[in-house]
Design a protein around this motif. Structure first.
Motif, PDB file in Angstrom:
ATOM      1  N   LEU A  37      31.187  36.110  36.820  1.00 29.56           N
ATOM      2  CA  LEU A  37      32.006  36.184  35.609  1.00 29.56           C
ATOM      3  C   LEU A  37      32.245  34.825  34.971  1.00 29.56           C
ATOM      4  N   GLY A  38      31.758  33.780  35.613  1.00 27.69           N
ATOM      5  CA  GLY A  38      31.857  32.457  35.018  1.00 27.69           C
ATOM      6  C   GLY A  38      33.097  31.664  35.373  1.00 27.69           C
ATOM      7  N   TYR A  39      33.827  32.078  36.400  1.00 30.36           N
ATOM      8  CA  TYR A  39      34.986  31.283  36.824  1.00 30.36           C
ATOM      9  C   TYR A  39      34.532  29.901  37.294  1.00 30.36           C
ATOM     10  N   GLU A  40      35.334  28.905  36.980  1.00 29.46           N
ATOM     11  CA  GLU A  40      35.024  27.544  37.416  1.00 29.46           C
ATOM     12  C   GLU A  40      35.432  27.294  38.863  1.00 29.46           C
ATOM     13  N   LEU A  41      36.438  28.042  39.341  1.00 29.47           N
ATOM     14  CA  LEU A  41      36.994  27.845  40.679  1.00 29.47           C
ATOM     15  C   LEU A  41      37.292  29.177  41.329  1.00 29.47           C
ATOM     16  N   GLY A  42      37.244  29.176  42.651  1.00 33.42           N
ATOM     17  CA  GLY A  42      37.736  30.305  43.428  1.00 33.42           C
ATOM     18  C   GLY A  42      38.888  29.830  44.290  1.00 33.42           C
ATOM     19  N   MET A  43      39.724  30.759  44.720  1.00 29.38           N
ATOM     20  CA  MET A  43      40.894  30.405  45.528  1.00 29.38           C
ATOM     21  C   MET A  43      41.028  31.378  46.691  1.00 29.38           C
ATOM     22  N   LEU A  44      41.044  30.857  47.911  1.00 30.85           N
ATOM     23  CA  LEU A  44      41.326  31.648  49.103  1.00 30.85           C
ATOM     24  C   LEU A  44      42.729  31.294  49.575  1.00 30.85           C
TER      25      LEU A  44
END
Length: 283
Positions: A37-44
């Motif tokens: 989807l083009g997110y710049e970052l992911g977060m866990l």
């Protein structure tokens, strides 16, 4: 893309002028969807990891090993997406925080936070408590100095705004300025007056874990040095609700509601890549 390159991409975001919202990624598939989807970052987050690993609420019940392994799965699944991790209190004292830094770095995490909340909640504590400022700074320093890849980002996190008030929060922010951290991660900031005061005291980029209606304006956030602002963890909650609804429908003999299109499922799981590898290696 190597993990170092992803960490450098995160550093560029922190050095930039925009406020970005990371995708909440609790497992490999959610990381791949976010990347697509083009997110710049992911977060866990610690909370979503607890749900994924134990199906339990966020009471610091998972171990460092379990959290690092989930982080490794999420980082491996993404091709280019930098993943942030909420490492809670570093799973102990400053030496534990150093070990946490090493394990998360080995897992591929681009950046992680170490918070100053006293966790797990001590016996007899009716409300959350914070460790002393010196201890909090020591844990962040230990995590920073334990890095093997200097591109890995460390965030000094505090919930002081909602636990001990503005003045203590500002004192902690000033202390974390000199801790070696790459950014300061705050929770409990809900008013513009609070964020204005923090922005004036901070010498580092800011990360916000909570967004109230009053401060939820990207131009305003960016002007106050906020480079990352979380939007909660709706994806894991929505996924749980979808599983519940599908299982309930099957249990009751009803048709299951809308399912992903075959093309979407193939894209999310990168079926074409696996088919190509099978053709290349299996004949």
């Amino acid at each position: 893309m190597t993990f170092t390159r992803r960490r450098e991409a995160l550093r560029a975001m922190l050095a930039g002028s925009a406020c970005l919202h990371p995708a909440s990624t609790h497992d490999p598939l959610s990381a791949r969807i976010a990347e697509g989807l083009g997110y710049e970052l992911g977060m866990l987050a610690g909370s979503t990891a607890s749900l994924a690993i134990l199906g339990a609420p966020d009471h610091i019940l998972i171990t460092l090993g379990e959290f690092a392994e989930q982080a490794r799965r999420v980082c491996r699944a993404a091709a280019t997406l930098p993943i942030l991790a909420d490492a809670d209190h570093g799973y102990g004292n400053a030496l534990n925080a150093a070990r946490t830094a090493q394990e998360l770095e080995a897992a591929g995490i681009a950046g992680f936070s170490i918070e100053d909340t006293e966790l797990p909640r001590p016996f007899g504590a009716a409300q959350p408590r914070l460790v002393g400022i010196a201890e909090g700074v020591g844990k962040v320093r230990a995590a920073c100095e334990a890095r093997m890849d200097r591109a890995t980002c460390v965030f000094a996190r505090t919930g002081a705004m909602s636990i001990s008030g503005l003045e203590d929060c500002l004192e902690r922010v000033r202390a974390y300025n000199a801790s070696g951290a790459d950014a300061i991660f705050l929770t409990g900031v809900t008013a513009r007056a609070q964020l204005d005061a923090v922005a004036e005291a901070a010498a580092l980029p800011l990360v916000l874990g909570t967004l109230s209606a009053e401060i939820r304006d990207n131009a305003y956030l960016a002007s106050r040095g906020v480079r990352v602002a979380l939007l909660g963890h709706a994806p894991s909650q929505a996924a749980a609700q979808a599983v519940h609804d599908a299982l309930l429908a099957l249990r009751e003999g009803r048709p299951v509601g809308a399912l992903p299109a075959k093309a979407d499922w193939a894209r999310w799981t990168r079926e074409a890549e696996y088919e190509a590898e099978m053709a290349r290696y299996l004949g």
